[in-house]
Motif scaffolding. Structure first.
Motif, mmCIF file in Angstrom:
data_model
loop_
_atom_site.group_PDB
_atom_site.id
_atom_site.type_symbol
_atom_site.label_atom_id
_atom_site.label_comp_id
_atom_site.label_asym_id
_atom_site.label_seq_id
_atom_site.Cartn_x
_atom_site.Cartn_y
_atom_site.Cartn_z
ATOM 1 N N LYS A 1 -55.127 39.663 82.310
ATOM 2 C CA LYS A 1 -55.509 38.291 82.014
ATOM 3 C C LYS A 1 -56.747 38.278 81.132
ATOM 4 O O LYS A 1 -57.813 38.742 81.522
ATOM 5 N N GLU A 2 -56.605 37.774 79.917
ATOM 6 C CA GLU A 2 -57.734 37.625 79.009
ATOM 7 C C GLU A 2 -58.257 36.198 79.110
ATOM 8 O O GLU A 2 -57.498 35.233 79.087
ATOM 9 N N CYS A 3 -59.574 36.060 79.236
ATOM 10 C CA CYS A 3 -60.145 34.733 79.435
ATOM 11 C C CYS A 3 -61.552 34.669 78.871
ATOM 12 O O CYS A 3 -62.111 35.681 78.417
ATOM 13 N N ALA A 4 -62.135 33.502 78.928
ATOM 14 C CA ALA A 4 -63.487 33.296 78.434
ATOM 15 C C ALA A 4 -64.504 33.897 79.407
ATOM 16 O O ALA A 4 -64.176 34.259 80.538
ATOM 17 N N ILE A 5 -65.727 33.986 78.937
ATOM 18 C CA ILE A 5 -66.797 34.578 79.737
ATOM 19 C C ILE A 5 -67.941 33.579 79.834
ATOM 20 O O ILE A 5 -68.234 32.847 78.871
ATOM 21 N N SER A 6 -68.583 33.537 80.974
ATOM 22 C CA SER A 6 -69.694 32.606 81.173
ATOM 23 C C SER A 6 -70.977 33.170 80.567
ATOM 24 O O SER A 6 -71.075 34.362 80.263
ATOM 25 N N ALA A 7 -71.972 32.318 80.421
ATOM 26 C CA ALA A 7 -73.258 32.757 79.870
ATOM 27 C C ALA A 7 -73.926 33.777 80.781
ATOM 28 O O ALA A 7 -74.546 34.741 80.314
ATOM 29 N N LYS A 8 -73.790 33.598 82.100
ATOM 30 C CA LYS A 8 -74.369 34.542 83.047
ATOM 31 C C LYS A 8 -73.710 35.908 82.917
ATOM 32 O O LYS A 8 -74.394 36.943 82.905
ATOM 33 N N GLU A 9 -72.395 35.933 82.816
ATOM 34 C CA GLU A 9 -71.681 37.197 82.695
ATOM 35 C C GLU A 9 -71.986 37.878 81.361
ATOM 36 O O GLU A 9 -72.097 39.107 81.299
ATOM 37 N N ARG A 10 -72.147 37.087 80.303
ATOM 38 C CA ARG A 10 -72.501 37.664 79.007
ATOM 39 C C ARG A 10 -73.871 38.356 79.073
ATOM 40 O O ARG A 10 -74.077 39.414 78.482
ATOM 41 N N LEU A 11 -74.795 37.728 79.798
ATOM 42 C CA LEU A 11 -76.120 38.316 79.957
ATOM 43 C C LEU A 11 -76.051 39.610 80.772
ATOM 44 O O LEU A 11 -76.755 40.581 80.469
ATOM 45 N N ILE A 12 -75.205 39.637 81.792
ATOM 46 C CA ILE A 12 -75.041 40.848 82.611
ATOM 47 C C ILE A 12 -74.472 41.983 81.764
ATOM 48 O O ILE A 12 -74.945 43.128 81.836
ATOM 49 N N VAL A 13 -73.467 41.673 80.945
ATOM 50 C CA VAL A 13 -72.879 42.687 80.073
ATOM 51 C C VAL A 13 -73.931 43.224 79.108
ATOM 52 O O VAL A 13 -74.014 44.431 78.846
ATOM 53 N N ARG A 14 -74.751 42.321 78.594
ATOM 54 C CA ARG A 14 -75.805 42.745 77.662
ATOM 55 C C ARG A 14 -76.772 43.713 78.328
ATOM 56 O O ARG A 14 -77.137 44.740 77.730
ATOM 57 N N ARG A 15 -77.191 43.414 79.552
ATOM 58 C CA ARG A 15 -78.124 44.299 80.243
ATOM 59 C C ARG A 15 -77.497 45.658 80.503
ATOM 60 O O ARG A 15 -78.140 46.701 80.327
ATOM 61 N N ILE A 16 -76.245 45.682 80.959
ATOM 62 C CA ILE A 16 -75.572 46.954 81.236
ATOM 63 C C ILE A 16 -75.416 47.778 79.959
ATOM 64 O O ILE A 16 -75.657 48.987 79.947
ATOM 65 N N PHE A 17 -75.017 47.112 78.875
ATOM 66 C CA PHE A 17 -74.783 47.821 77.617
ATOM 67 C C PHE A 17 -76.065 48.442 77.080
ATOM 68 O O PHE A 17 -76.103 49.636 76.756
ATOM 69 N N LEU B 1 -58.247 44.934 94.185
ATOM 70 C CA LEU B 1 -59.443 44.327 93.631
ATOM 71 C C LEU B 1 -59.163 43.818 92.226
ATOM 72 O O LEU B 1 -58.359 44.416 91.491
ATOM 73 N N SER B 2 -59.821 42.741 91.863
ATOM 74 C CA SER B 2 -59.775 42.242 90.494
ATOM 75 C C SER B 2 -61.013 42.748 89.770
ATOM 76 O O SER B 2 -62.140 42.466 90.176
ATOM 77 N N VAL B 3 -60.804 43.495 88.703
ATOM 78 C CA VAL B 3 -61.900 44.094 87.949
ATOM 79 C C VAL B 3 -62.143 43.269 86.700
ATOM 80 O O VAL B 3 -61.224 43.017 85.919
ATOM 81 N N HIS B 4 -63.392 42.840 86.506
ATOM 82 C CA HIS B 4 -63.795 42.067 85.333
ATOM 83 C C HIS B 4 -64.406 43.028 84.318
ATOM 84 O O HIS B 4 -65.412 43.673 84.592
ATOM 85 N N ARG B 5 -63.787 43.092 83.143
ATOM 86 C CA ARG B 5 -64.161 44.077 82.136
ATOM 87 C C ARG B 5 -64.406 43.387 80.794
ATOM 88 O O ARG B 5 -63.688 42.453 80.421
ATOM 89 N N ALA B 6 -65.418 43.859 80.069
ATOM 90 C CA ALA B 6 -65.707 43.321 78.744
ATOM 91 C C ALA B 6 -64.832 44.010 77.703
ATOM 92 O O ALA B 6 -64.691 45.240 77.727
ATOM 93 N N VAL B 7 -64.238 43.248 76.810
ATOM 94 C CA VAL B 7 -63.369 43.817 75.782
ATOM 95 C C VAL B 7 -64.201 44.613 74.781
ATOM 96 O O VAL B 7 -65.419 44.447 74.683
#
Length: 341
Positions: free
Chosen positions: A191-207, A315-321
């Motif tokens: 399932k491809e979907c949009a990402i929230s601002a909070k999740e985008r910030l989390i991805v940025r920190r991890i990256f 489990l549902s895994v949320h992954r950044a493309v």
């Protein structure tokens, strides 16, 4: 917790296994004794030697002798009593403990031959039956799977594993998303979907946490390359230049993929995985890590997720493309979403 256990007599195979310990003890005794003899005869036996080193040497020799006597006594009692403790239960956890110790000092002058700094790491494996933990060897650890019912025989004194057997493996269902015969088309069902601002910030920190480590390594190689190049050793700069180019590629390509993630129309992928095993990693130099082994690889998760899931849970895994960063795990049973930042 299995506070009760069955007491059974040692079999002939068990006795042979315990009797082999005498050979190991004898070998260790000869090895340690040889080292102590060499130190005493070549270092401490001179007339100019003071009493303090001799006392210290005697203390260490007494400690080694005590350890050997204790182990010999335990092995003797095991064979004399002739019994073993037998546990039956469900494998509730697996743990890997790494203990790192360092000898020597930063101030020692290694080049002058005045000492050195040595780091050793000892890895110990544990398996828990109904939350009672046992120290096992690697072969037993690899046999045990969380959720399976197992049978364990140990010696009462030394807690040596004499036998381990899986009695009933928990049925392992396979997620069609990650089965061995999955095709590219099946993998597109995520399932491809949009990402929230909070999740985008989390991805940025991890990256950027991972990217900064690559940057520091690249800068260290670059500084070393410049120092060698300016010193006139041009020939030695050729392999360094190759290493520098490879690390530059590893540094800048992820940035391009991160840019693609930022401009993706649907930057988040939600996929389903099934838990196959659970492992805890402990160490005296790092924090405890909780890892889930799934049918799509491994995931390091928060303790709350680790404690609540069992084998075969989905489990549902949320992954950044584009950058393939897992930033969230959702339990389908409770619909609770945990971020991995």
């Amino acid at each position: 917790m299995p506070n009760t256990y069955d007491v059974k007599p040692l079999s002939d195979k068990d006795r042979q296994q315990l009797q082999k310990q005498y050979w190991l003890i004898a070998g260790f005794t000869l090895f340690a004794g040889g080292i102590f003899f060499v130190i005493f005869s070549n270092v401490l036996s001179g007339p100019q030697m003071s009493q303090a080193p001799l006392y210290l040497f005697g203390v260490f020799a007494a400690i080694f002798a005590t350890v050997i006597v204790v182990v010999l006594r335990q092995n003797y009692l095991e064979l004399k009593n002739g019994v073993k403790h037998c546990y039956t239960g469900v494998v509730t956890n697996k743990r890997v403990n790494r203990h790192t110790s360092t000898t020597g000092s930063h101030s020692t002058n290694v080049r002058a031959g005045h000492g050195s700094r040595r780091t050793t790491t000892r890895t110990t494996y544990y398996v828990s039956l109904d939350d009672k933990e046992f120290s096992v060897d690697l072969s037993v650890y690899n046999q045990a799977i969380t959720g399976d019912k197992a049978y364990l025989e140990i010696s009462p004194q030394k807690k040596q594993v004499l036998r381990f057997r899986v009695l009933a493996a928990q049925p392992q269902q396979h997620s069609p998303r990650y089965s061995a015969s999955s095709t590219v088309n099946e993998r597109m069902r995520d399932k491809e979907c949009a990402i929230s601002a909070k999740e985008r910030l989390i991805v940025r920190r991890i990256f950027f946490r991972a990217w900064r480590k690559k940057l520091f390594f690249f800068l260290a190689i670059a500084l070393f390359f410049i120092s060698v190049f300016t010193s006139g050793f041009i020939l030695f700069t050729v392999p360094l230049a190759v290493v520098l180019i490879i690390n530059a590629y590893k540094l800048f390509v992820p940035l391009l993929r991160y840019r693609q993630f930022l401009h993706a129309a649907r930057p988040k992928i939600i996929s389903s995985v099934r838990v196959k095993d659970k492992i805890t990693f402990t160490s005296n130099r790092s924090r405890t890590r909780y890892r889930l082994v799934t049918d799509d690889g491994t995931l390091d998760v928060p303790e709350a997720v680790y404690q609540s899931v069992t084998k075969s849970d989905v489990l549902s895994v949320h992954r950044a493309v584009c950058i393939d960063i897992v930033f969230g795990v959702e339990q389908k049973q409770s619909n609770a979403l945990f971020y991995l930042d």
